[in-house]
Design a protein around this motif. Sequence first.
Motif, PDB file in Angstrom:
ATOM      1  N   THR A  24       0.828  -1.207   0.000  1.00 55.76           N
ATOM      2  CA  THR A  24       0.000   0.000   0.000  1.00 55.76           C
ATOM      3  C   THR A  24       0.861   1.255   0.000  1.00 55.76           C
ATOM      4  O   THR A  24       0.619   2.191  -0.764  1.00 55.76           O
ATOM      5  N   ALA A  25       1.893   1.244   0.847  1.00 50.92           N
ATOM      6  CA  ALA A  25       2.782   2.410   0.899  1.00 50.92           C
ATOM      7  C   ALA A  25       3.427   2.644  -0.460  1.00 50.92           C
ATOM      8  O   ALA A  25       3.469   3.769  -0.968  1.00 50.92           O
ATOM      9  N   LEU A  26       3.913   1.548  -1.092  1.00 56.73           N
ATOM     10  CA  LEU A  26       4.563   1.683  -2.395  1.00 56.73           C
ATOM     11  C   LEU A  26       3.597   2.226  -3.449  1.00 56.73           C
ATOM     12  O   LEU A  26       3.948   3.108  -4.238  1.00 56.73           O
ATOM     13  N   CYS A  27       2.349   1.700  -3.444  1.00 56.28           N
ATOM     14  CA  CYS A  27       1.432   2.098  -4.513  1.00 56.28           C
ATOM     15  C   CYS A  27       1.044   3.564  -4.368  1.00 56.28           C
ATOM     16  O   CYS A  27       0.789   4.239  -5.366  1.00 56.28           O
ATOM     17  N   ILE A  28       1.013   4.073  -3.136  1.00 58.99           N
ATOM     18  CA  ILE A  28       0.705   5.501  -2.966  1.00 58.99           C
ATOM     19  C   ILE A  28       1.910   6.342  -3.384  1.00 58.99           C
ATOM     20  O   ILE A  28       1.792   7.305  -4.145  1.00 58.99           O
TER      21      ILE A  28
ATOM     22  N   GLY B 152       0.887   8.666 -11.896  1.00 58.37           N
ATOM     23  CA  GLY B 152      -0.393   8.948 -12.525  1.00 58.37           C
ATOM     24  C   GLY B 152      -0.618  10.435 -12.742  1.00 58.37           C
ATOM     25  O   GLY B 152      -1.353  10.834 -13.647  1.00 58.37           O
ATOM     26  N   PHE B 153       0.028  11.262 -11.929  1.00 60.41           N
ATOM     27  CA  PHE B 153      -0.305  12.696 -11.922  1.00 60.41           C
ATOM     28  C   PHE B 153       0.642  13.517 -12.799  1.00 60.41           C
ATOM     29  O   PHE B 153       0.214  14.465 -13.455  1.00 60.41           O
ATOM     30  N   LEU B 154       1.922  13.182 -12.806  1.00 60.05           N
ATOM     31  CA  LEU B 154       2.895  14.003 -13.517  1.00 60.05           C
ATOM     32  C   LEU B 154       3.159  13.421 -14.905  1.00 60.05           C
ATOM     33  O   LEU B 154       3.618  12.281 -15.021  1.00 60.05           O
ATOM     34  N   PRO B 155       2.874  14.167 -15.960  1.00 58.47           N
ATOM     35  CA  PRO B 155       3.015  13.642 -17.326  1.00 58.47           C
ATOM     36  C   PRO B 155       4.419  13.103 -17.619  1.00 58.47           C
ATOM     37  O   PRO B 155       4.552  12.087 -18.309  1.00 58.47           O
ATOM     38  N   VAL B 156       5.450  13.751 -17.074  1.00 57.27           N
ATOM     39  CA  VAL B 156       6.813  13.295 -17.367  1.00 57.27           C
ATOM     40  C   VAL B 156       7.058  11.912 -16.760  1.00 57.27           C
ATOM     41  O   VAL B 156       7.581  11.004 -17.413  1.00 57.27           O
ATOM     42  N   LEU B 157       6.625  11.744 -15.497  1.00 56.20           N
ATOM     43  CA  LEU B 157       6.812  10.437 -14.851  1.00 56.20           C
ATOM     44  C   LEU B 157       5.952   9.369 -15.524  1.00 56.20           C
ATOM     45  O   LEU B 157       6.337   8.212 -15.615  1.00 56.20           O
TER      46      LEU B 157
ATOM     47  N   LEU C 136      -4.088   4.793 -12.602  1.00 51.44           N
ATOM     48  CA  LEU C 136      -5.268   4.954 -13.462  1.00 51.44           C
ATOM     49  C   LEU C 136      -6.329   5.803 -12.776  1.00 51.44           C
ATOM     50  O   LEU C 136      -6.968   6.641 -13.406  1.00 51.44           O
ATOM     51  N   ALA C 137      -6.521   5.575 -11.464  1.00 46.41           N
ATOM     52  CA  ALA C 137      -7.525   6.351 -10.726  1.00 46.41           C
ATOM     53  C   ALA C 137      -7.145   7.828 -10.708  1.00 46.41           C
ATOM     54  O   ALA C 137      -8.005   8.704 -10.841  1.00 46.41           O
ATOM     55  N   VAL C 138      -5.845   8.097 -10.590  1.00 47.24           N
ATOM     56  CA  VAL C 138      -5.392   9.495 -10.599  1.00 47.24           C
ATOM     57  C   VAL C 138      -5.701  10.128 -11.948  1.00 47.24           C
ATOM     58  O   VAL C 138      -6.221  11.245 -12.031  1.00 47.24           O
ATOM     59  N   ALA C 139      -5.420   9.380 -13.025  1.00 50.98           N
ATOM     60  CA  ALA C 139      -5.647   9.929 -14.360  1.00 50.98           C
ATOM     61  C   ALA C 139      -7.135  10.156 -14.618  1.00 50.98           C
ATOM     62  O   ALA C 139      -7.502  10.962 -15.475  1.00 50.98           O
ATOM     63  N   ALA C 140      -8.005   9.454 -13.867  1.00 56.08           N
ATOM     64  CA  ALA C 140      -9.446   9.563 -14.106  1.00 56.08           C
ATOM     65  C   ALA C 140     -10.088  10.726 -13.352  1.00 56.08           C
ATOM     66  O   ALA C 140     -11.271  10.990 -13.524  1.00 56.08           O
ATOM     67  N   ILE C 141      -9.325  11.423 -12.529  1.00 62.65           N
ATOM     68  CA  ILE C 141      -9.885  12.591 -11.831  1.00 62.65           C
ATOM     69  C   ILE C 141     -10.198  13.665 -12.869  1.00 62.65           C
ATOM     70  O   ILE C 141      -9.369  13.946 -13.736  1.00 62.65           O
ATOM     71  N   PRO C 142     -11.424  14.246 -12.835  1.00 58.20           N
ATOM     72  CA  PRO C 142     -11.798  15.215 -13.862  1.00 58.20           C
ATOM     73  C   PRO C 142     -10.772  16.345 -13.975  1.00 58.20           C
ATOM     74  O   PRO C 142     -10.296  16.868 -12.964  1.00 58.20           O
ATOM     75  N   ARG C 143     -10.432  16.690 -15.212  1.00 49.31           N
ATOM     76  CA  ARG C 143      -9.471  17.748 -15.500  1.00 49.31           C
ATOM     77  C   ARG C 143      -9.883  19.052 -14.805  1.00 49.31           C
ATOM     78  O   ARG C 143      -9.046  19.831 -14.356  1.00 49.31           O
ATOM     79  N   GLU C 144     -11.205  19.280 -14.720  1.00 53.93           N
ATOM     80  CA  GLU C 144     -11.709  20.513 -14.114  1.00 53.93           C
ATOM     81  C   GLU C 144     -11.206  20.682 -12.678  1.00 53.93           C
ATOM     82  O   GLU C 144     -10.890  21.795 -12.249  1.00 53.93           O
ATOM     83  N   GLN C 145     -11.128  19.552 -11.951  1.00 54.80           N
ATOM     84  CA  GLN C 145     -10.685  19.620 -10.560  1.00 54.80           C
ATOM     85  C   GLN C 145      -9.259  20.146 -10.470  1.00 54.80           C
ATOM     86  O   GLN C 145      -8.925  20.932  -9.590  1.00 54.80           O
ATOM     87  N   ILE C 146      -8.433  19.683 -11.396  1.00 50.77           N
ATOM     88  CA  ILE C 146      -7.013  20.046 -11.358  1.00 50.77           C
ATOM     89  C   ILE C 146      -6.853  21.516 -11.763  1.00 50.77           C
ATOM     90  O   ILE C 146      -6.061  22.250 -11.162  1.00 50.77           O
ATOM     91  N   VAL C 147      -7.622  21.934 -12.779  1.00 53.24           N
ATOM     92  CA  VAL C 147      -7.553  23.346 -13.197  1.00 53.24           C
ATOM     93  C   VAL C 147      -8.051  24.235 -12.072  1.00 53.24           C
ATOM     94  O   VAL C 147      -7.444  25.258 -11.727  1.00 53.24           O
TER      95      VAL C 147
END
Lengths: 273, 284
Positions: free
Chosen positions: A91-95, A102-107, A159-170
């Motif tokens: 669990t620690a590793l997956c977080i 999932g969040f940073l395009p470069v990674l 995958l779950a991170v990538a599925a967060i609506p773009r609006e939330q991040i903006v």
Amino acid sequence: MKRAINLVPARPPAILLAVLPFALILIVYAIGSDIRLGANPNDKLMPSFSTIGEAVGRLAFEENRRTGEYVFWTDTAISLQRIVVGLAISTALCILIGIPVGFLPVLRALFGPFLAAFSLIPPLAVLPILFIVFGLGETSKIVLIVFGVAPFLTRDVALAVAAIPREQIVKAQTLGASTWQMMVHVVFPQILPRLFDSLRLSLGATWLFLIASEAIASEGGLGYRIFLVRRYLSMDVILPYVAWITLLAFLMDYALTLASRGAARWYHLGRAQ
Amino acid sequence: MTEIAIKGLAKSYGDTAILENVNAHLADHEFCVVLGPSGAGKTTLLRILLSQEAATRGEVLIDGVPIDPEPQPDRGVVFQRYSVFPHKSVLANVMLGPQLRAAPLLGRLFGARRRAIRERAEALLQEVGLGEHLAKFPAQLSGGMQQRLAIAQALIMEPKVLLLDEPFGALDQSTKKAMHRLILDLWRKNRMTIVMVTHDIGEAFTLATRILMVDKARRDPHAPTAYGSTITEDIRLDPDKKPALHVVDESADESHTMTAIFARYRADAGDCVVDEHPNFQAAG
């Protein structure tokens, strides 16, 4: 005549329906066991409930004469410890890996394909490597669980991170959030309920890897015991152990459900379980 | 003072031109409504103003300075959906922005500074009519209340420009009316510039001091994607000469307002109504 999909059982009959398959399997076993024991009183394949009860009593409530241990409880403690440590590390590793990847395009570009390939390595195929590298002790068993479960969890978190609506991040950025703040305050809390669900789904695999490693090289544990007494055809031990493992898995699943409801109350509002 | 200048803006995805040659100058305290048919590129224009997307050519200046290439707190936003954070309570949603700004590492303040932000957030929520719902989660709010929350969340950052992307598109008519009243009140009180995208022409004339129509000026039937949209209409409205908003009673509940709006449409329908209460008659 109503369509089958519109026949909804009321509450009390629904409970009865849920119990029925369990009762049925016990009854079928009792009858089968009776028939076999009637033909051959020494039959080992389907011991009677009283024989099983005696075996459980012997293992759970009598000290082992050689070691002075209560074998059943020692086995349970050893196995649970391996599972809990393995799952906690996974669990620690997956977080720590899944959220940034999932969040940073470069990674994501860097590690996405690698993670996809890595999670397809069959863990049991590398078990010999683990035994060679980490020895036959606790480490290799925990590493097998981590190796088997963490890549799946990590991919799922990404995958779950990538599925967060773009609006939330903006929106978060218009509130002045830095990347780090978005990960902590927007992304992590929102993937938490999904993480609990993925953990529940990976419980089956976790037990599989635990029992596999215990069966091959171990000095204790629930899987070790089952494979040990297999030599003597001791179905009176194997059957209750299997039932006990199932019950433990079920309780862990239920505990994760409760934890999810406690940690992510917003997610479970008005959601049917 | 906040003046927005849009100069020679163009946006295309590969060979598909979305916007071309968009020029506009928005004076201070403008309520600019961008109208246009579906797919004309009005949301794309808003996203460029927000820095969610980069223009292919041209630039946007606020007070003579090009906007930051990333979304920043000087431009607040309310989307049609997903504007609020579902995992935070109403109060926590509004308190988030100032805390993120003040505490880079934790994103969370404590003690007196937290109390100050809390008071400001509560006052703002009171103003948008959510004072009774501080502890609820967004999922427990109606669509209109969620948009009120999103507006409060954006306003606490005191943005120069508030960008609204079809914010009332998913609301029923009575809720929409109440939201129009609210946004006009907030616009007057906070002296900010609002740029709002909608396809509801009535809404545009109710709210705007400036209406921009975004549409294709040139069409090539053999290459429908060759030309992008530009500004085809640009009018200015005097807010003081507009009829007052027909909000029946601010304290009235939703169903009451609905009944009032229905009565107005019923009166307008006139002779179209051929029968009233046909079921009652049949039963009687």
